[in-house]
Motif scaffolding. Sequence first.
Motif, PDB file in Angstrom:
ATOM      1  N   ASP A 198       0.238  -0.729   4.338  1.00 30.43           N
ATOM      2  CA  ASP A 198      -1.429  -0.853   4.529  1.00 30.43           C
ATOM      3  C   ASP A 198      -1.624  -1.707   3.286  1.00 30.43           C
ATOM      4  O   ASP A 198      -2.572  -2.385   3.223  1.00 30.43           O
ATOM      5  CB  ASP A 198      -1.858   0.232   4.665  1.00 30.43           C
ATOM      6  N   THR A 202      -3.641  -5.471   2.986  1.00 34.83           N
ATOM      7  CA  THR A 202      -4.805  -5.436   2.543  1.00 34.83           C
ATOM      8  C   THR A 202      -4.943  -6.567   1.561  1.00 34.83           C
ATOM      9  O   THR A 202      -5.835  -7.528   1.476  1.00 34.83           O
ATOM     10  CB  THR A 202      -5.483  -4.107   1.734  1.00 34.83           C
ATOM     11  N   LYS A 206      -7.042 -10.156   1.599  1.00 34.88           N
ATOM     12  CA  LYS A 206      -7.792 -10.722   0.517  1.00 34.88           C
ATOM     13  C   LYS A 206      -7.640 -12.011  -0.008  1.00 34.88           C
ATOM     14  O   LYS A 206      -8.415 -13.122  -0.217  1.00 34.88           O
ATOM     15  CB  LYS A 206      -7.999  -9.606  -0.734  1.00 34.88           C
TER      16      LYS A 206
END
Length: 216
Positions: A198, A202, A206
């Motif tokens: 996870d 992420t 980004k």
Amino acid sequence: MDMTYLQHAGSAFASIFVVATCTMRTMIPLRVFGILTNVILIAISIPTHNYPTMVLHAVLLPLNAYRLHQMLQLVRDVKKSVNSDLSMDWLKPFMTERRCEAGEALFYKDEKAEDMFYIVSGRYRLVESGIELPVGAIVGELGMLSPSNERTQTLECVEAGTVLSVSYSQVEELYVQNPEFGFFFLRLASARLFENIDRLETRLAKHDASAVPQPA
């Protein structure tokens, strides 16, 4: 009471204990049985004045009690970690301290993995991904679950500090002694793996967002 009868009873019970220990596969019931044996043999030794046996089991009794407490505490701590913060602080009593200097590589990508590390102080970085690990982080535990047992990244010490290490063989020994510990350890390691996935997803999201050209 006939002292000879007590001596025979003590010998018979000791023989039963030897047989029983050969049939027990896990540590907790073995320690419980050991404590009961210590108490009974101490009680038998007093009226028969068998002082060597009494002293021996008086020494073994607190040792068995401590080891039983240690194993029960280990299982409780692993359960708590699975249900809360995924911490591996419970491994500390089984780990060895190691001092690291800046620029030192604790392990390299693709080398054989044999142990895991708990970061106590200093700064450490996974070279290939560029991830810096905070104090309190565990690194290297997934190598034990990998079929090839190889490191997937290089771990480098950026700033001098201290780590604690534990070998996979020690963790496997704990698993053999108490399968319940092994079950929760696997759940904990799996949860940490999904947490890492996870985190990487992420970061990638980004990165992709920052790479999209902004309208003039």
